[in-house]
Design a protein around this motif. Sequence first.
Motif, short mmCIF file in Angstrom:
data_model
loop_
_atom_site.label_atom_id
_atom_site.label_comp_id
_atom_site.label_asym_id
_atom_site.label_seq_id
_atom_site.Cartn_x
_atom_site.Cartn_y
_atom_site.Cartn_z
N LEU A 73 50.19 31.59 36.30
CA LEU A 73 50.05 30.17 36.64
C LEU A 73 48.78 29.90 37.45
N ALA A 74 48.32 30.90 38.18
CA ALA A 74 47.19 30.71 39.08
C ALA A 74 45.85 31.06 38.45
N THR A 75 45.87 31.74 37.32
CA THR A 75 44.62 32.20 36.72
C THR A 75 44.31 31.44 35.44
N GLU A 76 43.06 31.53 35.03
CA GLU A 76 42.60 30.85 33.83
C GLU A 76 41.95 31.86 32.89
N GLY A 77 42.59 32.10 31.76
CA GLY A 77 42.03 33.02 30.79
C GLY A 77 42.50 34.45 30.96
N GLN A 78 42.36 35.19 29.86
CA GLN A 78 42.84 36.57 29.81
C GLN A 78 42.15 37.47 30.82
N SER A 79 40.83 37.38 30.91
CA SER A 79 40.08 38.25 31.81
C SER A 79 40.48 38.05 33.26
N GLU A 80 40.62 36.80 33.67
CA GLU A 80 40.99 36.50 35.06
C GLU A 80 42.40 36.99 35.35
N PHE A 81 43.30 36.84 34.37
CA PHE A 81 44.68 37.28 34.53
C PHE A 81 44.76 38.79 34.71
N VAL A 82 44.03 39.54 33.87
CA VAL A 82 44.04 40.99 33.96
C VAL A 82 43.43 41.45 35.28
N ASN A 83 42.33 40.81 35.70
CA ASN A 83 41.72 41.15 36.98
C ASN A 83 42.68 40.91 38.13
N ALA A 84 43.43 39.82 38.05
CA ALA A 84 44.40 39.50 39.10
C ALA A 84 45.47 40.58 39.18
N GLN A 85 45.98 41.01 38.03
CA GLN A 85 46.99 42.08 38.03
C GLN A 85 46.43 43.35 38.67
N ASN A 86 45.22 43.71 38.26
CA ASN A 86 44.61 44.94 38.79
C ASN A 86 44.41 44.84 40.31
N ASN A 87 43.97 43.68 40.77
CA ASN A 87 43.74 43.49 42.21
C ASN A 87 45.04 43.61 43.00
N VAL A 88 46.07 42.93 42.52
CA VAL A 88 47.36 42.94 43.23
C VAL A 88 47.96 44.34 43.24
N ARG A 89 47.88 45.03 42.11
CA ARG A 89 48.44 46.38 42.03
C ARG A 89 47.68 47.36 42.92
N ARG A 90 46.41 47.07 43.18
CA ARG A 90 45.63 47.93 44.07
C ARG A 90 45.93 47.62 45.53
N ILE A 91 46.04 46.34 45.86
CA ILE A 91 46.20 45.93 47.25
C ILE A 91 47.60 46.22 47.79
N ALA A 92 48.62 45.93 47.01
CA ALA A 92 50.00 46.03 47.50
C ALA A 92 50.36 47.43 48.02
N PRO A 93 50.11 48.49 47.27
CA PRO A 93 50.47 49.82 47.79
C PRO A 93 49.66 50.20 49.03
N ALA A 94 48.37 49.85 49.03
CA ALA A 94 47.51 50.20 50.17
C ALA A 94 47.99 49.53 51.45
N ALA A 95 48.51 48.32 51.31
CA ALA A 95 48.98 47.57 52.47
C ALA A 95 50.48 47.74 52.70
N GLN A 96 51.12 48.57 51.87
CA GLN A 96 52.56 48.79 51.96
C GLN A 96 53.31 47.47 51.89
N SER A 97 52.87 46.63 50.99
CA SER A 97 53.51 45.34 50.75
C SER A 97 54.11 45.36 49.35
N ASP A 98 55.06 44.46 49.07
CA ASP A 98 55.63 44.43 47.74
C ASP A 98 54.76 43.60 46.80
N LEU A 99 54.85 43.88 45.51
CA LEU A 99 54.02 43.21 44.52
C LEU A 99 54.24 41.70 44.50
N SER A 100 55.49 41.28 44.62
CA SER A 100 55.79 39.86 44.53
C SER A 100 55.13 39.07 45.65
#
Length: 208
Positions: A73-100
């Motif tokens: 809902l927050a992204t526009e286009g396939q590339s932005e969506f994939v980048n968002a997934q990659n960013n969140v999956r990288r940040i969450a474990p490093a910060a010991q936060s949940d994906l949601s």
Amino acid sequence: SQLAALRAEQLGVADAAKPLIEQLQAAEEAAGGAEESFGSFASALAAVGLSAGIASIAQLSDAYGEYLSKLDLATEGQSEFVNAQNNVRRIAPAAQSDLSSTASLYASITTGVRELGIAQSQVAAITETVSLALKVSGASGQAASAAILQLSQAFASGTLRGDEFNSVNEAAPRLMQALADGLGVPVGALRKLAEEGELTTAVLADAL
């Protein structure tokens, strides 16, 4: 694998679902947008449904669908969506936060700063700053999730103030220090700025 265990932990699912996640990774990574990704995910769930409890499968499916939906809902286009997934999956474990929670923050920042022309890499940097500041501040999982929710709401509404400010201030003193440093003011001055409606999305994005 360690990745499968991490993803299960960050999604908050039971240990029984960890092997399931490992089998689903290829389906997610090969998929396109949120609908395609969730469709592949659901198909994989059906294929390996007997390997985990029904409750674990349902919980995992709901969490995964919510995570994808927020970013879609927050992204526009396939590339932005994939980048968002990659960013969140990288940040969450490093910060010991949940994906949601991390996805909620990332999505809210993305939406809040879109008109400011802020690049996706900067959105990721702000999300990471906030998430790591919560970790360094020693906030419990519940307190960190609450603070992320309040900050997400602030970015969505356009201003950090009131209860939202209080929640973030209590859970993340290190984030408040970073914000104050970015603004060039003492930490004690932040509450007055919040009361006056000065901590806008643009101000937060610049400072963080």
